[in-house]
Design an enzyme around this catalytic site. Sequence first.
Site, PDB file in Angstrom:
ATOM      1  CD  GLU A   1       4.041   7.716   1.839  1.00 31.64           C
ATOM      2  OE1 GLU A   1       4.744   8.532   2.483  1.00 31.64           O
ATOM      3  OE2 GLU A   1       4.257   6.501   1.827  1.00 31.64           O
TER       4      GLU A   1
ATOM      5  CD  GLU B   1       4.503   1.083   1.346  1.00 33.67           C
ATOM      6  OE1 GLU B   1       5.681   1.381   1.550  1.00 33.67           O
ATOM      7  OE2 GLU B   1       3.585   1.275   2.177  1.00 33.67           O
TER       8      GLU B   1
END
Lengths: 1147, 267
Positions: free
Chosen positions: B146, B151
Site C-alpha cells: 500500500e 493522508e
Amino acid sequence: MEKNKYSFSLIALFAAIMLVWTVSCTRDFDELELAKFPAIPEVFIDGFSAGLNYAAFGGSKVTAFDVDNEVRYSGSSSMKIEIPDAGDPLGAYAGGVYFTSVARDLSSYDALTFWAKASKAATVDLVGFGNDLGESKYLVSLRGMKVNSNWKKYIIPIPDPGRLTAEKGMFYYSEGPEDGTGYTLWIDEVKFEKLGTIAHKRPMILNGNNAAESAVNGLTLQVGGLGMAVNLPTGIDQTVEIAPAWFSFASSNANVAEVDSQGKVKVLAEGSTKITATSGGKEATGSLTVTSSGDFTHAPQPAAVPEDVISIFSNAYTNVPVDFYNGYWEPYQTTLSADFEVNNDNVLYYTNFNFVGIQFTSPPVDASEMTHLHMDIWIPNAVAPGSRLQVKIVDMGPDGSLNGTDPSIIYEIPGPLASKSWISADISLAGLGSKTKLAQIILENLGTGLTGFFLDNVYLYKGGGGTVTGPEVAAPEPPARSASDVVSLFSGAYTNLTGTDFNPNWGQSTVVSTEDIAGNSTLKYANFNYQGTVLASQQDLTGMQFLHIDMWTADATAVGVTPINASGSPAESLVSLTPIVAGQWNSYDIPLTAFTSSGMSLNQVFQMKFDGQAGTTPSNIYLDNIYFYKTGGGATEPTVAAPTPPARDAASVVSLFSGAYTNLTGTDFNPNWGQSTVVTTVDIAGNSTLKYANFNYQGTALSSQQDLTGMQFLHIDMWTADATVVGVTPINASGSPAESLVSLTPIVAGQWNSYDIPLTSFTSSGMSLNQVFQMKFDGQAGQNPSTIYLDNIYFYSTGPAPTEPAAAAPTPPARTATDVISLFSNAYANVAVSSWRTDWSVAVLEEVNIAGNAAKKYSGLDYVGIETTPTTIDASGMTHVHIDVWSADITSFGLKLVDFGADGSYAGGDDVEHQVNFAAPAKGVWVSYDIPLSNFTGLATKAHLAQYILVGQPAGATTIWIDNFYFYKTSGGTGGGPAAAAPTPPARNVGDVVSFFSNAYANVTVDSWSAVWDDSDVADLTVAGDAVKKYTFTNFAGIDFSNHKLNVSAMTHFHLDIWTPDDVVAGDVLTIKCVDFGGGSTEATNFILTVVHTVTGSIPALEKGKWISIDLPVTAFSGTLTRSDLAQIVLTSNLDELYIDNLYFYK
Amino acid sequence: MKSLSHIINLRTILIMAPMLLIAGCVEKQAERTYTLVWEDEFDADGAPDDTKWVFDLGGGGWGNAELQTYTSNPQNVKVEDGALMITAVNNGGSFTSARIKTQGKFEQAYGRFEARIKLPWGPGIWPAFWMLGADIETNPWPQCGEIDIMEYRGQQPNLVHGSVHGPGYSGGAAITKSFGFANDRFDLEYHTFAVEWGEDFIAYYVDDNLYQEINPDDLTGEWVFDHPFFIILNVAVGGSYVGFPTPDTPFPQTMYVDWVRVYREVL
C-alpha cells in the site's frame, strides 16, 4: 538520504534574512504615511506588558485578580482570578478589563491566544477583547469557555484584522460562581498572534436565522444575534459574539427602512425590506425581513384626569417607578421586546409572544382608590382565529411579597381579537381581594395565533363620572338542575349551547363584551340600545317552563327580552324585566307562557333579543345566567309520537325502522353483542317506537349488505330522559375503518330530538358505505346505562340525486408562486396547456361554468388525455398533485402522469408513467384529491411531464367535472425532519411493556407498517442514530399486526412519540385508533385518541418541529377499551407528514 | 499526451523552506523526465467516468472501525465545475461518503502519480489519495503493498502524511512521514500531492516539495513495490487512524480533486 541537507539549509537561512530586510524597508515607508500605533502583541506573559492597565467591573469583587508567581503555564507568573462564592459581600462575581492607555495596531495578527486552567471544571461566562471601557467598538467575546484543571490553549479569532489598527481593549473576562461555589482560574501567555491556521470564517446575524418582524413607520429595531463561526487549528468550529462594527449592514429597500453602522433599523415607509450584512468581505448568514404596515396610528388619547390616574406606561401621565416592562422570565418566556418611539409617543412592542410580565415593586402601587386598569393593544400582524390574550393583575397581598399565593384577577381581552386597530381594555379591579400593593401585570397568550402586539396607555384609574361602573360581586349562583331540565345560553352553572353568537350585527349601538366579575364571566352590554343573540341551531323549548335572567345595571330603566321563533306569528313577544333595582343583581324567572300568550311558538327558537329603548338609552347592563328551564319531575317516557317524516321517493330512502317508509326486511334489532341493553318496541301515541332500556350499546344486523353510497343523510329521532352522550355508526363489511361513531347532538332531555347526520360525517374517517351490514348505537361515553327511545331510523338523499355540481369546487389555499404549478385554476397563474382533450381521447369535452367558476366537463368518459407540449412541466420540485373531481355516476377514478424524459418528447426510450386509481369515489360532491407524487412510483422522472390522463369507470359511460388541477409542494417540505432523536423510553421489565417500535424494548412482530388497505406511505429513517418511521399521509395509515394479534389487557398505558414538519393550524388532527378483533377476523371494537392543535385535557397538542410524547392511560381513549385481541392501529391525519417513534403499551 | 519535464526549481524551494514545519529538510532527488500516460481532469459533470473508476460501496469499518457507509449517491460523489467532489454527509449520526478506485481499469507499476486536491476539515475527517497492489485479490494485504500518497486528519488541517505499508510494516508500524505548514492549511486552496516511484525508491512531494524518500533499506520488511498498483480516492469518517468526529465537526465535508495524473518515466 540526507546528503544535501546542510547546504540547502544555509541557503534557506540566507533567503529568509533577505525577505525580512525587504519587509522592514517597506514598513518604514508606511509609517511615514499612516502614523501607526505600536503593534505590540504581548498582553500578559510574565507580567503586564507596556502600558497595560486593569480595571474591575462595577459590582464585581475588585480583589479577584492577582498575579500568581507559583502557578503558571510558562515563565515566572500567571494571572490568577478568584471567582467568589455566591453571597460574597465583596462582590457577586469576578470580572474586569485589561486595557492600554495608548492604542495598539493589531491588524497584523489574526487571534488573541492564551493558556488557561482552573481549580475545578467550570464554564467561564465571557472572555474576549475589544472592551476598552468606552465604546468597545470592536468587542469580541467567547461565551461559555470550558476550563478544567489542565492547562489548555484558547484562541479567540479577530474577525477582520484590518479593522484593528487602534485598539485599547486587550483582554476582558467575566465569571460568576458555579452552582453557588467559587473557584480559581489561571490565565497565562496572553498575546495576539498571527496563526494563519484559523479558517472558514462565517459571520452571522440573527444567529444565522432568517427572521421576520412586523413594524410600523417610525419604529426602530436592533439587529441582534451577531457572531462569527471560525474553524480553529484543531479543526473544531468555534463561534464568538462580535460587535456591530465588525459588520457592514445593508437594506434591500432603503425607502422602506434604513440600517446604520450599529445595526439599528429605522422603518420609514410601508413595504418590506431585507436587512443583510457582510463582515470581512463575507456575506453573513441570517437576515431580518422587516415589513411595515404603514404609518403608526397612535393609541387613543386617555381621557381620565391625572388626579384619578396611576400610570404604569403612558406619555399622557407621569409614570410610577417600574422595575421592568419585560421580565425575560427564564426559562419558559420567549417574549422579546422591540419597544419604539414615534413622534415622542413611546410604545411597548412584545414580539415572539408567549407571556410577559410588567413589574412595579419599588414601591408597589396602592390602588385602593382605583377601580379599573386601562390598556390599549394593537396587533400588527393578521390574527389567526382562536387567538386569545389574557391579562393578570397581581397584588403582593398581606405578606407584602410576590410568591405563589398572591391575590390576583384574570381578565381575557374579548375576542375575536382584531388586528391593525387599537383594542382598549378597561378591566375592573372589583374582584381583586387586595389592591393596596399591586405589583405585576402579566400578559399571557392563551391561543397560538398571536405572535406579538403593541401596548400603550397602561394605567389604573378611578371610575365614576363618565366611566362605566359595574357590579363588584358575581351574579347569584343558579341551583343545581338535571341537564335535561335546562337549556342554557350563558351561565357558568350549566352546559351552555355551543356556537351561540352573542353579538350579531343588527345595527345596534351596543358594545358587547364579557367581563370577569369576581371570578365569574359576565356578559356586558355597554352603550346599550338593543342587542340580539343568535343560536347555533333551532331549539325546541316547548318542554321548558321558565326563562331565567340575572341583570345588573346602574342606569337602565326599562329592559325587555324575548326569544325569537323561526316560524309562526308573531315570531317574538317582548316581556319587561321588572322591577329593575339599580346597583344590584336582579334575578328574573319569566314563565314562558308570558311569551306564548301572545300566540308565538317556542318550538324553533333561534334568536333572542334584549331591548332597552323604552327607557334610558343608551345604558349599560350586565347579564348572567340566561337559561330556560323546567322544574324537575320530567317524564321518563315520551307521551307524543316522534315527528312524522316527510314523504319521500322510495328510491331516495333506505329505511330500517319507520312507519312512514317501507323498511328493509329481516333486520335483527337485537343481535347478541354482549350488551346490557334490553330492546323492545313500545307504542307511543299509536306509533311503534324502539325502546333501548338499560342501554350501554346496541347493534342492529341487516339481512343483506346495503350500498348506501347514493344516500346523503342518516335520520334518527331519539327521546331520552337521562342519556347524555349517544353515538351511532353504520358498519361496513369492508374497508378500514369499518365504522366511525358520530355523536347525536344536542340531546335535549324530555323531548324528541331529530338528527339528520350527513353521511360524510362517517366517510370522513375513511370508512366506506358500499357494503353496510350492521348499525350500532353506543351510549357508554355518557350516562350509562340509560334509556332511549328511537324512531324513524333511515338513510335518505334529498330528492333525486344531483346530476351536475351546483357549487363551485373548493377554492385552493393561497400559495407562494414558486410552490405551485397550475394547469387549471382561478387561484394560481396557469401554465400553457396545449390540449385539454387530445384526439386519441375517449370523452367529450365541454367548457362549463359552475356557480361563476370555470370547470371542465368530460362526458362519455373512458379516458381523456391532457397535454403540455412541447413545453413540458418540471414538477421535480413539487410534492403533490391536486385535482377536484365531481361526478354523479363514477365508480372508479384514475390519474395517470406521463413524463417524456430528458429528451422532452414522446418516445425516445426515456418516457415514464404511472397511474393512481381511486375506487368508489364519493358521488355528488366535489372530491379533492391531494396525491403525493411519491405515490406515482413508476414516475422515475418528473422534470418533463407532458401528459395527464384522466380515467373513469364505468368506461365510456361516466361524466366528470374537474377543477383546480395543479402540482404543489407542501410547506413542510421534504427533508424537514427532526434533527434529534425522540426521547429514550425508560428501562422497564420485560413483562411491563408491549412494544411495536422502539430501540429501548424488544419489539413484537408487525405485519405491515402501512397496510395494503391504507392510502398513506411509510418510510424507515434514521434520526440522530435512532430509527424512526415517517408517514406521508393521504388520509390514514394502518399499522397491521392481525397475523400476530396481541393481548395487551394487562397494559394500562399507551405511548407514542410524534414529530411533524407541518405548520399546525386549527383543524389539524391526528387520531390514533386501536382495533380489537374480539377473537374474530375483523374489527369488533376500537378505542380512539384524538390529538388536535391545542392541548385537550391530558392530551398534548400537535406542534410543529418538536417531539411530542403521547403518554396516557388507556382510559384517556374513547370507545371500548377491550384489548385482548388487538390487531391494528390506524393513524388518521390531515397532516402531510408525521414521524413516529416509541410506539408501545406499558403498565 | 502531455509531457512533464520534472525539474525541481531551486528558487521555489528557497522561498518555501521557512514554511516547512515537520519536514525541516528538503531533499533533492535526481532529475527525472516523465510522460503522461493516464489522467482524469474531471471536466464532465455527473458521476465519475466509469471507464476509469469503480466504486467501493458499503460500511463495516473497512478494517479501521470507520463510521461511514460508502455510496455512489451524487450527494456523496459527483463531478461538478471541473472537480471531483467526495462529500461526507452526517445523516443524524450515521455517515455516508464515497470511495472510488481504478482497480481493473488502470493499474501501473512505477512512475509519477499526482493529484491536485483541496481537503475537507474537522475532527474525525480522514481523506486519502492512495494506492493498493493490484494483486490484492490473490495476495492479501499487507503483502500486496500500500502506498499512501496523501493522508490527512481533519483535526490537524496543516498536516499531511505519506506512508507505505507492506509485510512487517503495516498498520501502526507503517513507514510514514509528515509534511506541514506553520501558518497555512490544506483546506483553503488546492495543493498537489505526488509520489515518484521507481524500482528502489518512492519519493513524496507536496507542491513539488520533496519531503520523504523511502528506499528498500528504510523498510523493516520485504520491498513489495515491484508490481502494478491501482489508485484510490476516498473520504472516511472516524476510525482508528483519525479518531471520531465531535459535535463541533462541521458537516457536510467535501474533498475536491481537480485532477489525477499518472506518468511513466522516459528513460
